[in-house]
Enzyme design. Structure first.
Site, PDB file in Angstrom:
ATOM      1  N   HIS A 155       0.847  -1.188   0.000  1.00 32.01           N
ATOM      2  CA  HIS A 155       0.000   0.000   0.000  1.00 32.01           C
ATOM      3  C   HIS A 155       0.876   1.228   0.000  1.00 32.01           C
ATOM      4  O   HIS A 155       1.934   1.231   0.632  1.00 32.01           O
ATOM      5  CB  HIS A 155      -0.929   0.005   1.232  1.00 32.01           C
ATOM      6  CG  HIS A 155      -2.093   0.906   1.052  1.00 32.01           C
ATOM      7  ND1 HIS A 155      -2.026   2.251   1.333  1.00 32.01           N
ATOM      8  CD2 HIS A 155      -3.346   0.667   0.584  1.00 32.01           C
ATOM      9  CE1 HIS A 155      -3.197   2.794   1.049  1.00 32.01           C
ATOM     10  NE2 HIS A 155      -4.009   1.870   0.598  1.00 32.01           N
ATOM     11  N   ASP A 200      -8.085  -5.202   0.037  1.00 30.94           N
ATOM     12  CA  ASP A 200      -8.633  -5.939  -1.095  1.00 30.94           C
ATOM     13  C   ASP A 200      -8.169  -7.378  -1.161  1.00 30.94           C
ATOM     14  O   ASP A 200      -8.673  -8.157  -1.975  1.00 30.94           O
ATOM     15  CB  ASP A 200      -8.320  -5.201  -2.399  1.00 30.94           C
ATOM     16  CG  ASP A 200      -9.182  -3.968  -2.505  1.00 30.94           C
ATOM     17  OD1 ASP A 200     -10.316  -4.032  -1.998  1.00 30.94           O
ATOM     18  OD2 ASP A 200      -8.738  -2.949  -3.042  1.00 30.94           O
TER      19      ASP A 200
HETATM   20  N1  CMC Z   1       4.214  -7.689  -4.971  1.00 26.80           N
HETATM   21  C1  CMC Z   1       5.564  -7.702  -5.120  1.00 26.80           C
HETATM   22  N2  CMC Z   1       6.361  -6.628  -4.957  1.00 26.80           N
HETATM   23  C2  CMC Z   1       5.772  -5.474  -4.638  1.00 26.80           C
HETATM   24  C3  CMC Z   1       4.361  -5.361  -4.470  1.00 26.80           C
HETATM   25  C4  CMC Z   1       3.591  -6.523  -4.647  1.00 26.80           C
HETATM   26  N3  CMC Z   1       2.249  -6.475  -4.499  1.00 26.80           N
HETATM   27  N4  CMC Z   1       4.051  -4.089  -4.163  1.00 26.80           N
HETATM   28  C5  CMC Z   1       5.211  -3.405  -4.131  1.00 26.80           C
HETATM   29  N5  CMC Z   1       6.252  -4.245  -4.420  1.00 26.80           N
HETATM   30  C6  CMC Z   1       7.675  -3.904  -4.426  1.00 26.80           C
HETATM   31  C7  CMC Z   1       8.067  -3.089  -5.644  1.00 26.80           C
HETATM   32  O1  CMC Z   1       8.470  -3.920  -6.702  1.00 26.80           O
HETATM   33  C8  CMC Z   1       9.164  -2.239  -5.084  1.00 26.80           C
HETATM   34  O2  CMC Z   1      10.317  -3.043  -4.983  1.00 26.80           O
HETATM   35  P1  CMC Z   1      11.796  -2.388  -5.207  1.00 26.80           P
HETATM   36  O3  CMC Z   1      11.952  -1.389  -4.113  1.00 26.80           O
HETATM   37  O4  CMC Z   1      12.725  -3.540  -5.098  1.00 26.80           O
HETATM   38  O5  CMC Z   1      11.761  -1.784  -6.583  1.00 26.80           O
HETATM   39  C9  CMC Z   1       8.733  -1.920  -3.669  1.00 26.80           C
HETATM   40  O6  CMC Z   1       7.888  -3.049  -3.298  1.00 26.80           O
HETATM   41  C10 CMC Z   1       7.933  -0.630  -3.542  1.00 26.80           C
HETATM   42  O7  CMC Z   1       6.853  -0.673  -4.454  1.00 26.80           O
HETATM   43  P2  CMC Z   1       6.196   0.601  -5.140  1.00 26.80           P
HETATM   44  O8  CMC Z   1       5.494   0.159  -6.387  1.00 26.80           O
HETATM   45  O9  CMC Z   1       7.218   1.683  -5.268  1.00 26.80           O
HETATM   46  O10 CMC Z   1       5.141   1.024  -4.033  1.00 26.80           O
HETATM   47  P3  CMC Z   1       3.952   2.018  -4.233  1.00 26.80           P
HETATM   48  O11 CMC Z   1       3.695   2.627  -2.913  1.00 26.80           O
HETATM   49  O12 CMC Z   1       4.215   2.934  -5.377  1.00 26.80           O
HETATM   50  O13 CMC Z   1       2.755   1.053  -4.684  1.00 26.80           O
HETATM   51  C11 CMC Z   1       0.878  -0.358  -4.658  1.00 26.80           C
HETATM   52  C12 CMC Z   1       1.715   0.663  -3.876  1.00 26.80           C
HETATM   53  C13 CMC Z   1      -0.408  -0.645  -3.853  1.00 26.80           C
HETATM   54  C14 CMC Z   1       0.459   0.225  -6.034  1.00 26.80           C
HETATM   55  C15 CMC Z   1       1.717  -1.652  -4.874  1.00 26.80           C
HETATM   56  O14 CMC Z   1       2.084  -2.169  -3.623  1.00 26.80           O
HETATM   57  C16 CMC Z   1       0.973  -2.689  -5.705  1.00 26.80           C
HETATM   58  O15 CMC Z   1       1.040  -2.664  -6.932  1.00 26.80           O
HETATM   59  N6  CMC Z   1       0.249  -3.643  -5.010  1.00 26.80           N
HETATM   60  C17 CMC Z   1      -0.552  -4.640  -5.702  1.00 26.80           C
HETATM   61  C18 CMC Z   1      -1.882  -4.015  -6.151  1.00 26.80           C
HETATM   62  C19 CMC Z   1      -2.828  -3.785  -5.001  1.00 26.80           C
HETATM   63  O16 CMC Z   1      -3.056  -4.653  -4.153  1.00 26.80           O
HETATM   64  N7  CMC Z   1      -3.447  -2.590  -4.982  1.00 26.80           N
HETATM   65  C20 CMC Z   1      -4.503  -2.255  -4.014  1.00 26.80           C
HETATM   66  C21 CMC Z   1      -4.133  -1.123  -3.107  1.00 26.80           C
HETATM   67  S1  CMC Z   1      -5.256  -1.060  -1.701  1.00 26.80           S
HETATM   68  C22 CMC Z   1      -6.760  -0.595  -2.351  1.00 26.80           C
HETATM   69  C23 CMC Z   1      -6.823   0.843  -2.655  1.00 26.80           C
HETATM   70  O17 CMC Z   1      -6.635   1.672  -1.719  1.00 26.80           O
HETATM   71  O18 CMC Z   1      -7.099   1.175  -3.826  1.00 26.80           O
END
Ligand code: CMC
Length: 433
Positions: free
Chosen positions: A309, A367
Site C-alpha cells: 500500500h 482488497d
Molecule cells: N508484490 C511484489 N512486490 C511489490 C508489491 C507486490 N504487491 N508491491 C510493491 N512491491 C515492491 C516493488 O516492486 C518495489 O520493490 P523495489 O523497491 O525492489 O523496486 C517496492 O515493493 C515498492 O513498491 P512501489 O510500487 O514503489 O510502491 P507504491 O507505494 O508505489 O505502490 C501499490 C503501492 C499498492 C500500487 C503496490 O504495492 C501494488 O502494486 N500492489 C498490488 C496491487 C494492489 O493490491 N493494490 C490495491 C491497493 S489497496 C486498495 C486501494 O486503496 O485502492
C-alpha cells in the site's frame, strides 16, 4: 503569540534562502508550505506521484500509515465497523458529525427517496454491448447523470451541491445493479424504498420479478462492513482525481465519473478483482512458493495482488477487520469459496515470513480479502470494482463538498520538468531527412 514554525531552504549556488512556514494539522506529519519557493528562489518542486506532497487541507479522513490508523471524521474505523452502518457513515463523512435521531431520520428518508433513476438512463444502458465491463458502464452513466438532473448542477448553490451528493449516494446501487442485470440479460429490478440501503442493493442485484426475495442477514452485514471500510481513504488516486476534475468547476457527476475511471485500474480499486484471478490461478496451495518467487523476480511483471500500500507500511487496519469478517461469513455460508480463502490464508502466512516482503513493508491490504467476501456473496468478479465505486462515492462527494468551500481552492495545475527537444525551427518537408 507563538512564533510560526518555519523551515529554511537555502540555494547553495546563490546563497539565497527561503523561509517556508510549517503547517500543522490535528494529527500527522507537519507540512512545509512551499508556495513562495518559486518566487523567492526560482524553483518548482519535483515529486512524481505526489507521494510527499499535501494537496489540500481536509477534515474528512485521517490515515497514519506507520501505526495502521484510519479515522473518519476522528472516529476509528474499528468502532465504526463494529457499531455503525453504512448510511450513518455517509452522513458522518458528508456533514462531519454523527447524526442525531432527527437528522438520521431525515437523511435516511432523503436517500431512500432518490434511489430511482430516470428511465432514460435505462435506455442509455441498453446501448452497451452485453459483455461490457460494469466499470466502463459506470464511467459513462455517472457522467451522463449530469444530462438528466439539470436542477442540481449549480455548483455555487449549497442546496444544489447537497442534492447532487444525495443523488449520487442514492442512485449508485441502482445503477450498479442495473449494469449487472443488463449484462446477464435479466429485467431490471426497481428499488424498494422500505428496505435498508444494503438490502435494497442485494434485492436489485439478485431478486427476479417472478419470485420473492429475502436477503440473508449475514450477507447484508458482510456487505455493509465492506461498504463502511471502503467509504473514504483521504487523498488516494481516485479522490485526488475527483478533486482535480472538480477544481475546474465541472459538475459533481462529471468529477465522480473521472474518479470511477481512476478507481478501475488494478493498482487501485481493480485490485479486488485481480486478487481473485490470482488466487484462482494459484489454485493449489503447493504452488504458492512458486508465485511468491515470481512476485520477487524483477524480470517478471507479476506482483502479489492485494499486497502493499502506498500509505500503510505496517498493516492495513481494514484488512484486519475484513479478514475476520471473511472467516465468519465463509463459516456461516458453508461456502464453496473456502479453498480460495485457504490459499489466501497460506499465501499471507508465507509472504509475511519472507524477507523481500518484510524489508519492503508489504502487507495484505483491504482488497486481499474483500474479493473473497464478494464472491462468497455470489457477486460476479466483474462487479467487484463497481461495488468499491459504490462504497467510495460518499468519500468522493464529501471531499468534493469540502473542496467547494475551501478558500484555498484553485484549479489543480501541476508543474513538470521538461525533458523534450530544445527550441528548434520548423523545417519544410522537402528539407527534412
Ligand atoms: N508484490 C511484489 N512486490 C511489490 C508489491 C507486490 N504487491 N508491491 C510493491 N512491491 C515492491 C516493488 O516492486 C518495489 O520493490 P523495489 O523497491 O525492489 O523496486 C517496492 O515493493 C515498492 O513498491 P512501489 O510500487 O514503489 O510502491 P507504491 O507505494 O508505489 O505502490 C501499490 C503501492 C499498492 C500500487 C503496490 O504495492 C501494488 O502494486 N500492489 C498490488 C496491487 C494492489 O493490491 N493494490 C490495491 C491497493 S489497496 C486498495 C486501494 O486503496 O485502492
Amino acid at each position: 503569540m507563538a512564533k510560526t514554525r518555519t523551515v529554511t531552504v537555502t540555494d547553495n549556488a546563490t546563497g539565497k534562502s527561503f523561509e517556508a512556514p510549517v503547517i500543522e494539522g490535528t494529527h500527522g506529519r507537519p507540512v512545509i508550505d512551499i508556495k513562495g519557493i518559486s518566487q523567492e528562489l526560482g524553483y518548482f518542486v519535483h515529486d512524481p506521484g505526489y507521494a510527499f506532497t499535501s494537496s489540500c487541507r481536509s477534515a474528512v479522513t485521517y490515515i497514519d500509515g506507520e501505526q495502521g490508523v484510519l479515522l473518519y471524521r476522528g472516529y476509528p474505523i474499528e468502532q465504526l465497523a463494529e457499531r455503525s452502518n453504512y448510511l450513518e457513515v455517509c452522513y458522518l463523512l458528508m456533514f462531519g458529525e454523527l447524526p442525531t435521531p432527527e437528522q438520521w431520520e431525515e437523511f435516511n428518508i432523503l436517500v431512500r427517496r432518490h434511489t430511482m433513476v430516470h428511465e432514460g438512463i435505462r435506455r442509455f444502458m441498453n446501448g452497451y454491448r452485453a459483455d461490457a465491463h460494469p466499470m466502463g458502464m459506470l464511467v459513462g452513466i455517472i457522467g451522463a447523470l449530469s444530462t438528466f438532473y439539470h436542477d442540481s448542477l449549480d455548483i455555487n448553490d449549497p442546496a444544489n451541491r447537497e442534492l447532487s451528493a444525495v443523488r449520487l449516494i442514492a442512485k449508485m446501487p441502482t445503477i450498479a445493479a442495473d449494469a449487472y442485470k443488463y449484462t446477464i440479460g435479466q429485467p431490471y429490478m426497481y428499488p424498494v424504498n422500505s428496505l435498508g440501503y444494503v438490502e435494497n442493493f442485494l434485492q436489485m442485484m439478485f431478486a427476479v420479478r417472478a419470485e420473492p426475495y429475502v436477503p440473508n442477514p449475514v450477507a447484508v452485514r458482510a456487505l455493509e462492513l465492506m461498504l463502511i471500510l471502503h467509504a473514504d481513504h483521504e487523498q488516494n488516486a481516485s479522490t485526488s482525481t475527483v478533486r482535480l476534475a472538480g477544481s475546474s468547476g465541472t459538475n459533481p457527476f462529471a468529477a465522480v465519473a473521472a474518479g470511477i475511471a481512476t478507481l478501475w485500474g488494478p493498482a487501485h480499486g481493480g485490485a479486488n478483482e485481480a486478487v481473485i484471478n490470482m488466487l484462482e490461478a494459484i489454485s493449489d496451495p503447493n504452488d504458492i512458493p512458486k508465485y511468491v518467487e515470481r512476485a520477487k523476480d524483477k524480470n517478471d511483471p507479476f506482483r502479489l495482488m492485494g499486497f502493499g500500500h502506498r500509505v500503510y507500511k505496517n498493516f492495513d487496519p481494514r484488512a484486519t477487520i475484513i479478514r475476520q469478517a471473511c472467516h465468519d461469513l465463509l463459516a456461516d455460508l458453508d461456502s464453496k469459496n473456502e479453498p480460495l480463502f485457504e490459499i489466501a490464508r497460506q499465501l499471507e502466512e508465507i509472504a509475511l515470513k519472507d524477507d523481500y516482503f518484510i524489508e519492503r513493508k508489504l502487507y495484505p491490504n483491504v482488497d486481499f480479502y474483500s474479493g473473497i467476501i464478494l464472491s462468497a456473496l455470489g457477486i460476479p468478479l466483474n462487479m467487484f470494482t463497481a461495488i468499491f465505486a459504490m462504497a467510495r462515492t460518499v468519500g468522493w462527494i464529501s471531499q468534493w463538498l469540502e473542496m467547494m468551500v475551501d478558500e484555498d481552492q484553485r484549479i489543480g495545475r501541476p508543474q513538470q520538468v521538461y525533458i523534450g527537444a530544445a527550441r528548434r525551427d520548423y523545417l519544410a518537408m522537402v528539407d527534412r531527412g
